[in-house]
Design a protein around this motif. Structure first.
Motif, PDB file in Angstrom:
ATOM      1  N   ASP A 116      -0.820  -0.926   4.509  1.00  0.00           N
ATOM      2  CA  ASP A 116      -0.383  -0.378   3.258  1.00  0.00           C
ATOM      3  C   ASP A 116      -1.476   0.517   2.668  1.00  0.00           C
ATOM      4  N   LEU A 117      -1.043   1.475   1.843  1.00  0.00           N
ATOM      5  CA  LEU A 117      -2.010   2.418   1.302  1.00  0.00           C
ATOM      6  C   LEU A 117      -2.216   2.284  -0.196  1.00  0.00           C
ATOM      7  N   GLY A 118      -1.782   1.164  -0.754  1.00  0.00           N
ATOM      8  CA  GLY A 118      -2.086   0.986  -2.171  1.00  0.00           C
ATOM      9  C   GLY A 118      -1.040   0.244  -2.976  1.00  0.00           C
ATOM     10  N   ALA A 119       0.094  -0.100  -2.363  1.00  0.00           N
ATOM     11  CA  ALA A 119       1.115  -0.808  -3.142  1.00  0.00           C
ATOM     12  C   ALA A 119       0.702  -2.258  -3.400  1.00  0.00           C
ATOM     13  N   ASN A 120      -0.096  -2.829  -2.495  1.00  0.00           N
ATOM     14  CA  ASN A 120      -0.429  -4.257  -2.583  1.00  0.00           C
ATOM     15  C   ASN A 120      -1.937  -4.453  -2.464  1.00  0.00           C
TER      16      ASN A 120
ATOM     17  N   LEU B 100      14.192  -5.753   1.592  1.00  0.00           N
ATOM     18  CA  LEU B 100      15.019  -6.302   2.676  1.00  0.00           C
ATOM     19  C   LEU B 100      14.799  -7.810   2.772  1.00  0.00           C
ATOM     20  N   PRO B 101      15.791  -8.562   3.289  1.00  0.00           N
ATOM     21  CA  PRO B 101      15.577  -9.993   3.472  1.00  0.00           C
ATOM     22  C   PRO B 101      14.419 -10.215   4.454  1.00  0.00           C
ATOM     23  N   GLY B 102      13.513 -11.091   4.120  1.00  0.00           N
ATOM     24  CA  GLY B 102      12.369 -11.344   4.998  1.00  0.00           C
ATOM     25  C   GLY B 102      11.153 -10.505   4.647  1.00  0.00           C
ATOM     26  N   ILE B 103      11.325  -9.556   3.725  1.00  0.00           N
ATOM     27  CA  ILE B 103      10.186  -8.727   3.288  1.00  0.00           C
ATOM     28  C   ILE B 103       9.816  -9.137   1.860  1.00  0.00           C
ATOM     29  N   ASP B 104       8.570  -9.595   1.689  1.00  0.00           N
ATOM     30  CA  ASP B 104       8.129  -9.986   0.350  1.00  0.00           C
ATOM     31  C   ASP B 104       7.768  -8.785  -0.501  1.00  0.00           C
ATOM     32  N   ARG B 105       7.112  -7.810   0.137  1.00  0.00           N
ATOM     33  CA  ARG B 105       6.614  -6.676  -0.629  1.00  0.00           C
ATOM     34  C   ARG B 105       6.788  -5.385   0.160  1.00  0.00           C
ATOM     35  N   PRO B 106       7.265  -4.337  -0.475  1.00  0.00           N
ATOM     36  CA  PRO B 106       7.285  -3.040   0.199  1.00  0.00           C
ATOM     37  C   PRO B 106       5.845  -2.530   0.369  1.00  0.00           C
TER      38      PRO B 106
ATOM     39  N   ALA C 163       4.877  10.166   2.393  1.00  0.00           N
ATOM     40  CA  ALA C 163       4.580   8.770   2.714  1.00  0.00           C
ATOM     41  C   ALA C 163       5.848   7.951   2.527  1.00  0.00           C
ATOM     42  N   SER C 164       6.043   6.969   3.403  1.00  0.00           N
ATOM     43  CA  SER C 164       7.265   6.169   3.376  1.00  0.00           C
ATOM     44  C   SER C 164       7.033   4.890   2.590  1.00  0.00           C
ATOM     45  N   LEU C 165       7.967   4.585   1.694  1.00  0.00           N
ATOM     46  CA  LEU C 165       7.953   3.279   1.029  1.00  0.00           C
ATOM     47  C   LEU C 165       8.823   2.362   1.879  1.00  0.00           C
ATOM     48  N   LEU C 166       8.184   1.532   2.688  1.00  0.00           N
ATOM     49  CA  LEU C 166       8.912   0.711   3.662  1.00  0.00           C
ATOM     50  C   LEU C 166       9.194  -0.684   3.127  1.00  0.00           C
ATOM     51  N   GLY C 167      10.311  -1.256   3.586  1.00  0.00           N
ATOM     52  CA  GLY C 167      10.638  -2.627   3.211  1.00  0.00           C
ATOM     53  C   GLY C 167      11.737  -2.709   2.165  1.00  0.00           C
TER      54      GLY C 167
END
Lengths: 342, 342
Positions: free
Chosen positions: B146-150, B123-129, B288-292
């Motif tokens: 976050d639980l492990g994406a970053n 989404l605009p304004g989101i660098d990383r999900p 689990a939701s992948l948000l952003g």
């Protein structure tokens, strides 16, 4: 080490002060005839409390006056600046002067680490001391460090933690060749942040028994004798584990108290529940080691009762008897040659 | 959102593939008359399995062929490059094209995140999900990301996670004004690394309901509806918690199986132990939701059984019905005005 050992006890530290530290000290003296203790704190209060001890125990107990106490929420810098006659600092200074072989305190962790580091200094080749504790797992136990002394760590710091921790595991008799794991969010080589990946490379070429990355759940499967991580991650992992264990214990109590039948079932199951409680009793692992200093310093939980504080003194006794700082120093010399690590 | 909803299911993902995904899909269709599902994968296999379904359920089920499957241990870059007709990617592309309102997969987390990010964009304004899940605590539940994406996160990333997660908590009906905490190794302001301290400042001046630092054990005391952290720490905290819970369950089983008496006690206590197991059953929180992202993507545990996978589809259904990505986008607009965050 000589066959006798003297430990300095910060008698005023922790949530309960002498009400906990004195009975624990007396019990330890009763168990170990080669042990002497120096209780540091309010002289009058300690003298009067010690008066009731059996003479053979009392004669191996010295009281060292200290007029101040570091508060549990005091900042390390405040403690360093304004509490120069605190029971904590005087106990550490007894290690510095060689009058004691170790110091044990249930006081404020930050102040204890800062004061110990300032007064005792780190070993050559060690940039930062770390906090190490013992954690139960399936069929055994492991040690983990750092648990909060260092929020940011380089690969070199993590490597130094691995060296220090492995010496401790060996000295405690848990393993001759400790399996060292790096805490990570996956077991594949590509996983993790740069510090962890670089620490893995250092460990792989070190001659230490490095077993690879360990995930948070796998720690409890007895896959490593030592789990190494930065202090931020280690603190969160340890406290999350404690939080879940406490919640499950609470659930179990709730369910057995739900109604008349479940209360009866709880009575029938009481021996089982007691056995479970013994296995989960974290008091038996009380006593975290401040590793990397030129002296033995052990931190007890602030809320420890007398039995738990006794375990912390026992930890200090073992580490002093095993000369942990000298052994870490020797190991660093073996790994890096004569010079320090960096 | 319209009153009907179509979800794309990666029918081949996870440890069990269609043996789990198909019964879960059938159960969900039976429960929700407004729901349609697109099962993505091996056409022949899925057609033949679906033939046995009741007609009213079968008619809301479409099968979309995909010739490849992403392996559970395949690297994200391999999956992106060589598995362009994978069930995972085709399911994500159905969200991209608007044919599906959400995608649910039990496949490889890294590949799912990479493919979703590549195909759907952030989404605009989101660098990383970020990956967000629900965790039970005393008297309730909370969400954590976050639980492990970053593995490494800046303060701005943590702040974006807080915005995304708070929208999810509100949409799920858990709180109108979610309490947001930052995971840290202490509750005092001076504690933590720079990223966490700076994120605290951003949250304090954001108008969000920021409640301060939360320690690993305090999370389980229902002190926050949303706990924000970097993916390294979050992954370790979640897995440590799961590891301890599994160990205690094992201890409990061991103790009740010790001898004839304890087995009898276990029989008497069976209703209590079953109630405990229900409270601790992590399957109810699967999904689990992948948000952003510009679309709803839900990740199921790879080892999920049909009932657990059904909960993951339910999560996707709720997030699609509540138009989570659009709501996050709107919230970012409110906080930052017209432009993106940086």
């Amino acid at each position: 080490m000589s066959d006798t050992c003297t430990l300095a006890i910060d008698a005023m530290g922790g949530d309960h002060g002498p009400a906990v530290t004195l009975p624990a000290a007396a019990a330890m003296l009763g168990r170990h005839p080669s042990l002497s203790l120096i209780l540091v704190g309010d002289q009058e209060r300690l003298e009067s409390a010690a008066a009731s001890l059996d003479p053979p125990v009392r004669q191996r107990l010295t009281i060292q006056p200290a007029s101040q106490v570091v508060d549990m929420d005091e900042s390390p810098s405040q403690a360093l600046r304004f509490k120069r006659d605190s029971s904590m600092r005087v106990a550490i200074d007894l290690v510095r002067s060689g009058e004691a072989d170790a110091c044990v305190s249930a006081g404020n962790t930050g102040a204890l680490m800062a004061t110990a580091r300032y007064r005792l200094k780190t070993l050559p080749g060690i940039d930062r001391p770390a906090i190490c504790t013992t954690i139960p797992c399936r069929g055994g136990r492991f040690r983990m460090l750092d648990l909060g002394a260092n929020v940011d760590c380089t690969a070199e710091h993590l490597f130094q933690f691995a060296v220090m921790g492995s010496v401790l595991v060996e000295a405690a008799g848990d393993s001759d060749h400790p399996r060292i794991g790096l805490l990570n969010l996956g077991e594949e080589e590509i996983k993790g942040n740069d510090q962890v990946k670089q620490a893995a490379q250092l460990l792989q070429s070190s001659g230490l028994n490095y077993v690879g990355y360990v995930e948070g759940d796998r720690m409890f499967h007895n896959v490593a004798d030592l789990v190494v991580c930065d202090g931020f991650t280690g603190n969160v992992a340890l406290k999350s584990s404690e939080g879940v264990a406490a919640m499950i214990s609470q659930y179990l109590r709730d369910e057995f108290r739900r109604n008349g039948f479940t209360r009866l079932a709880g009575l029938v199951a009481l021996p089982v529940l007691k056995a479970l409680r013994r296995r989960l009793d974290h008091r038996q692992y009380n006593g975290a080691s401040l590793l990397g200093l030129r002296g033995v310093v052990v931190k007890s939980h602030g809320s420890a009762d007398a039995w738990a504080f006794e375990q912390a003194i026992e930890t200090g006794f073992i580490e002093a008897s095993e000369a942990i700082p000298q052994r870490i120093d020797a190991r660093l010399g073996e790994i890096f040659g004569a010079g320090p690590t960096q």
